[in-house]
Enzyme design. Structure first.
Site, short mmCIF file in Angstrom:
data_model
loop_
_atom_site.label_atom_id
_atom_site.label_comp_id
_atom_site.label_asym_id
_atom_site.label_seq_id
_atom_site.Cartn_x
_atom_site.Cartn_y
_atom_site.Cartn_z
N ARG A 1 10.77 -25.12 130.25
CA ARG A 1 9.13 -25.16 130.23
C ARG A 1 8.61 -25.42 128.88
O ARG A 1 7.68 -25.71 128.55
CB ARG A 1 8.54 -24.57 131.61
CG ARG A 1 7.15 -24.72 131.18
CD ARG A 1 7.40 -23.30 132.36
NE ARG A 1 5.56 -23.22 133.04
CZ ARG A 1 4.99 -23.64 133.32
NH1 ARG A 1 4.62 -25.44 133.71
NH2 ARG A 1 3.69 -22.87 133.40
N TYR B 1 3.64 -21.18 124.99
CA TYR B 1 4.82 -21.44 125.23
C TYR B 1 4.41 -22.63 123.67
O TYR B 1 5.56 -23.32 123.56
CB TYR B 1 4.80 -22.60 126.12
CG TYR B 1 4.64 -21.51 127.56
CD1 TYR B 1 6.31 -21.45 128.09
CD2 TYR B 1 3.55 -21.02 128.09
CE1 TYR B 1 5.64 -20.58 129.07
CE2 TYR B 1 3.41 -20.61 129.14
CZ TYR B 1 4.74 -20.36 130.26
OH TYR B 1 4.80 -19.43 130.73
N ARG C 1 8.16 -24.62 137.07
CA ARG C 1 8.60 -23.47 136.84
C ARG C 1 10.36 -23.66 137.82
O ARG C 1 9.81 -24.61 138.76
CB ARG C 1 7.03 -22.75 137.36
CG ARG C 1 6.12 -22.05 136.46
CD ARG C 1 4.70 -21.28 137.09
NE ARG C 1 4.09 -21.01 136.76
CZ ARG C 1 3.14 -22.00 136.39
NH1 ARG C 1 3.02 -22.89 137.04
NH2 ARG C 1 1.97 -21.52 135.60
N HIS D 1 13.67 -21.08 132.44
CA HIS D 1 12.06 -21.30 132.25
C HIS D 1 12.09 -21.66 130.80
O HIS D 1 11.05 -22.46 130.15
CB HIS D 1 11.80 -19.80 132.32
CG HIS D 1 9.94 -19.52 131.91
ND1 HIS D 1 9.32 -20.51 132.82
CD2 HIS D 1 9.90 -19.31 131.16
CE1 HIS D 1 8.16 -19.94 132.40
NE2 HIS D 1 8.06 -19.47 131.73
N HIS E 1 -1.56 -23.73 133.47
CA HIS E 1 -1.86 -22.37 133.30
C HIS E 1 -3.69 -22.67 133.12
O HIS E 1 -4.53 -23.59 133.62
CB HIS E 1 -2.08 -22.63 131.86
CG HIS E 1 -0.54 -22.06 131.37
ND1 HIS E 1 0.98 -20.86 132.43
CD2 HIS E 1 0.56 -22.54 130.65
CE1 HIS E 1 1.33 -21.23 132.00
NE2 HIS E 1 2.05 -21.90 131.02
#
Length: 312
Positions: A250, A282, A141, A247, A273
């Site tokens: 990621r 994602y 992040r 982001h 997570h």
């Protein structure tokens, strides 16, 4: 008790899923939404007098052209009133608008190709190139990257134990967003040399030296606004869409990892997570991968047709 009085106490007492006080940036975000969107209409109303009709009237006039902020504001209000129900101050939550706490992002997420990751790294300032590679290939992040120090990283692994957030122009260092965010990420071998080079050329010798300080050799973290400025300027020089943001690197890394055969549990651990459902947010189908699947289906169909012709 007015809603404003109750919400103020809620902000002071609210804890994360891990039992920790709200992060500075999270509290600031909630406070901003309450002060600008909720308090002007609902703040001075008695908590017990809030009804579904009052909430619906407020919602219809609130940020009609900003769906994401509108959904976030409603979700905060609903959460506060859920706590009020738990506290015995309300019999039932008056926030009953189906789907009001969800929104579709105005800008679809872009998954970069490996070549575009290289392209982007080549166009940011040289001292930030590694940040791009770590975002994509180690799925870090923004706040985790900007708080990395020499003692956290080797060419083989990255230890994520902290992140930096900003409030009122000041950095605040704390643990990652969730307990699962504390992790060790294995470095893909193809970026190992970039880490070695960055440590030699852009990082002071002390274990506590920042990898990406605000100024070369400095001891203060780079402000994310400054970081975003450098990234946006670099994006404009690449084949990526102008809306591309850090982001999404990621997103890119987790999608490529999934396409490489990683399991949900492996993706969850690598991304930090706390739940498998979050990892699924994602996963994106890319045009290249979709074309490969389409070609594979055609090969299956052709093989079946050939088998039928030959009676086998």
């Amino acid at each position: 008790m007015t809603f404003r009085e109750y919400a103020s106490g809620w902000l002071d007492e609210r804890r994360s899923a891990s039992g920790q006080p709200l992060r500075v940036s999270t509290r600031r975000g909630y406070q901003h939404l309450l002060e600008h969107q909720v308090y002007p209409t609902l703040g001075d109303r008695r908590l017990s007098a809030l009804t579904p009709e009052i909430i619906l009237t407020w919602y219809r006039s609130m940020l009609p052209n900003r769906p994401t902020s509108r959904a976030r504001t409603y979700a905060v209000l609903r959460t506060i009133l859920t706590t009020a129900v738990d506290d015995g101050l309300l019999q039932r939550n008056p926030c009953r608008i189906r789907g009001a706490g969800r929104s579709v992002p105005a800008t679809p997420t872009t998954v970069a190709t490996p070549a575009q990751v290289v392209e982007l790294a080549a166009h940011v300032p040289e001292r930030l190139a590694l940040a791009v590679l770590l975002g994509a290939w180690c799925q870090l992040r923004n706040g985790e990257v900007l708080e990395l120090r020499r003692g956290d990283i080797t060419p083989e692994r990255v230890a994520v134990t902290r992140g930096v957030t900003w409030a009122n122009g000041e950095p605040h260092v704390g643990p990652p967003k969730t307990a699962a965010g504390v992790r060790v990420v294995s470095v893909p071998p193809h970026i190992a040399s970039a880490i070695t080079d960055h440590l030699a050329r852009h990082t002071a010798a002390e274990p506590s030296a920042l990898l990406f300080p605000a100024e070369p050799g400095g001891v203060r973290q780079m402000n994310p606004v400054t970081f975003s400025y450098y990234l946006k300027r670099a994006v404009g020089r690449t084949s990526l869409p102008p809306t591309f943001r850090f982001h999404w690197l990621r997103h890119t890394g987790l999608t490529l990892a999934a396409q490489s055969g990683a399991t949900i549990a492996e993706l969850q651990a690598r991304a930090g997570h706390s739940t498998p459902s979050t990892v699924m947010l994602y996963q994106h189908a890319t045009e290249v991968r979709d074309r490969a699947l389409a070609d594979a289906l055609s090969r299956l169909a052709a093989a079946d047709a050939l088998s039928a012709v030959h009676g086998g």
